[in-house]
Design a protein around this motif. Sequence first.
Motif, short mmCIF file in Angstrom:
data_model
loop_
_atom_site.label_atom_id
_atom_site.label_comp_id
_atom_site.label_asym_id
_atom_site.label_seq_id
_atom_site.Cartn_x
_atom_site.Cartn_y
_atom_site.Cartn_z
N ASN A 80 0.76 -1.32 -0.06
CA ASN A 80 0.22 0.00 -0.12
C ASN A 80 1.03 1.15 -0.02
O ASN A 80 0.27 2.24 0.23
CB ASN A 80 -0.82 0.11 1.19
CG ASN A 80 -1.93 -0.98 1.18
OD1 ASN A 80 -2.49 -1.25 -0.07
ND2 ASN A 80 -2.43 -1.45 2.30
N LYS B 10 -8.29 -2.50 -3.16
CA LYS B 10 -7.87 -2.77 -4.48
C LYS B 10 -8.33 -1.92 -5.63
O LYS B 10 -7.79 -1.69 -6.34
CB LYS B 10 -8.18 -4.32 -4.77
CG LYS B 10 -7.60 -5.32 -4.02
CD LYS B 10 -7.87 -6.58 -4.40
CE LYS B 10 -7.10 -7.84 -3.57
NZ LYS B 10 -7.66 -9.36 -4.07
N LYS C 140 -6.56 1.22 -6.47
CA LYS C 140 -5.19 0.72 -6.96
C LYS C 140 -5.44 0.57 -8.44
O LYS C 140 -4.77 0.80 -9.37
CB LYS C 140 -4.50 -0.11 -6.28
CG LYS C 140 -4.20 0.28 -4.87
CD LYS C 140 -3.11 -0.75 -4.30
CE LYS C 140 -1.58 -0.61 -4.93
NZ LYS C 140 -0.91 -1.73 -4.23
N GLU C 141 -6.58 -0.24 -8.81
CA GLU C 141 -6.88 -0.42 -10.06
C GLU C 141 -7.33 0.62 -10.96
O GLU C 141 -6.70 0.63 -12.03
CB GLU C 141 -7.93 -1.52 -10.04
CG GLU C 141 -7.65 -2.90 -9.52
CD GLU C 141 -8.83 -3.65 -9.27
OE1 GLU C 141 -9.83 -3.30 -9.81
OE2 GLU C 141 -8.34 -4.94 -8.85
#
Length: 534
Positions: A316, A480, A483-484
Amino acid sequence: MGQSSSTEQLSPELREVQALAASTGALPALEKAFSLLSDPNTNSIPLNSLQKCFDLTFENQMSEQTGVQKELPVLLSHLGSAIVDLFFLADENGVSWIEFLRGYVKCCGRTVASTSFNNLFRVFSTTFSKAGLPVKLQFESYEDDCKTSGSLLPSDVLLLLRICWILLSDSRKLKLNLHKSRGDCSLPDMSHLVLSAIESCSEGGHELDYWDCIVSDLDIQLPAAKIHLWALKTVPNLADCFVQFVHARLCCSGTHEEKLEPSCSSAHENSPTAIFNTNLLISSRAWAISLSQRSPIYEEIMKICFPSNADDINENLLYRSSLHGKGLNRFWSNVEGYKGPLLMLIAAHEADGNTRKWIIGALTHQGFENREMFYGTSGSLYAISPVFHVFSSSGKEKSFVYSHVHPTGRYEAHPKPVGIAFGGSMGNERIFMDEDFARVTVRHHAVDKTYQHGSLFPNQGFLPLEASVLEVEVWGLGGKTPKEVQASYKKREEIFSQQRRNVDLKTFGNWEDSPEKMMMDMMSDPNAVRREDR
């Protein structure tokens, strides 16, 4: 289990207790645990079996050699009997089904935070008494409440925090089915939390050297009532460590035939904790921040706090100045496009030659944006080291975040400050870091109406302080999805940049049709008659 297959035959008392247990979502798991632990002949759980469910061993010999450390294994060995004595009422056969449910509801049922802390303090005090150790805590019980009085020493607060850390670590291992492994559960440094309690709860003036003092050696009486209030304000999730431990031991242990004996073993050089200590956000600081959060961010910080392996530690981490380079442009290239909660940490020391480092932080619930004004909907400021404090939103103003990068190709008669800021107003920010990440200016809380009042580092005065920045870190706490989304954003920007760099030479192949030739013809003979194209 002492209950009939027909719900109509259940006593009103049992039906009420089962409803309370069902409201936690744990009733099926409790039924399974009772069937495994109970004696078929008496339909009750023997006290010895129930106590073993909560037993803990401690094998960490690497922490600092203090009296506190020597007392910890003794306390943990009496933890199981303390929990059972306080919450599970037994008869001559053991703990019946209804008393088993009642004990679980007392520990893990829905209740106010104050009651949860009272339960934690009672377990702490009873464990001390069973271990034959002195503690100055008294409890006055009422109908549905309990009042705590007496006092604690800093060493007692340190012990309480360490026990909570171990309980939380154990519960997470059980939930992740890691109890068979000998995972690293080494104790982190918690002096920043103990110093926070001392600063908030001590009566009378105590001049402390916050950077060099050994908290376990301090002889300062901290009133229990003030400790209670400090915990509710600064670390409201601390009592949840005990709640999660009891729940995991009873509901997440799989088959209770496998006696659970998780231990805290010493950390090795290549362990996740040892590698993690190179970050500003070490495990103890991550845990302190998580104890102040009651949102989905809590679980993301827990992943940082208790990494399962070394590869997960920096998953992270979006930006670190020593790794990616100092400055706003380097920072922006790593955090741009991340649309989720972000935690920024700044390590600095005073520019006048004082080398004593302090760390402050800011949590924003949205990504950074390039704007010419403050923005944001919520957030918190943190004094992290050497003393931990939380300054959440005051609700008066919304100057949560300011982040502005130099405009390209545009002249500004009155340019806005370039840098990153939190709280305050334009030109009078509570925290402002320049575009080179070389200097950070910290102002008194009087200039800020967005975040709650308080000092961001020890002995902060009324005048603004300019300090030299040593390190900056930014951690993404959105899971997630952000970040994607950021990866897609960066890929799209890379394609656009490549398209702008590519030049189609075919468009310049015919000189007669080029705009350059038209301009040169007009300059050479501006009065020439030309046919207008229609």
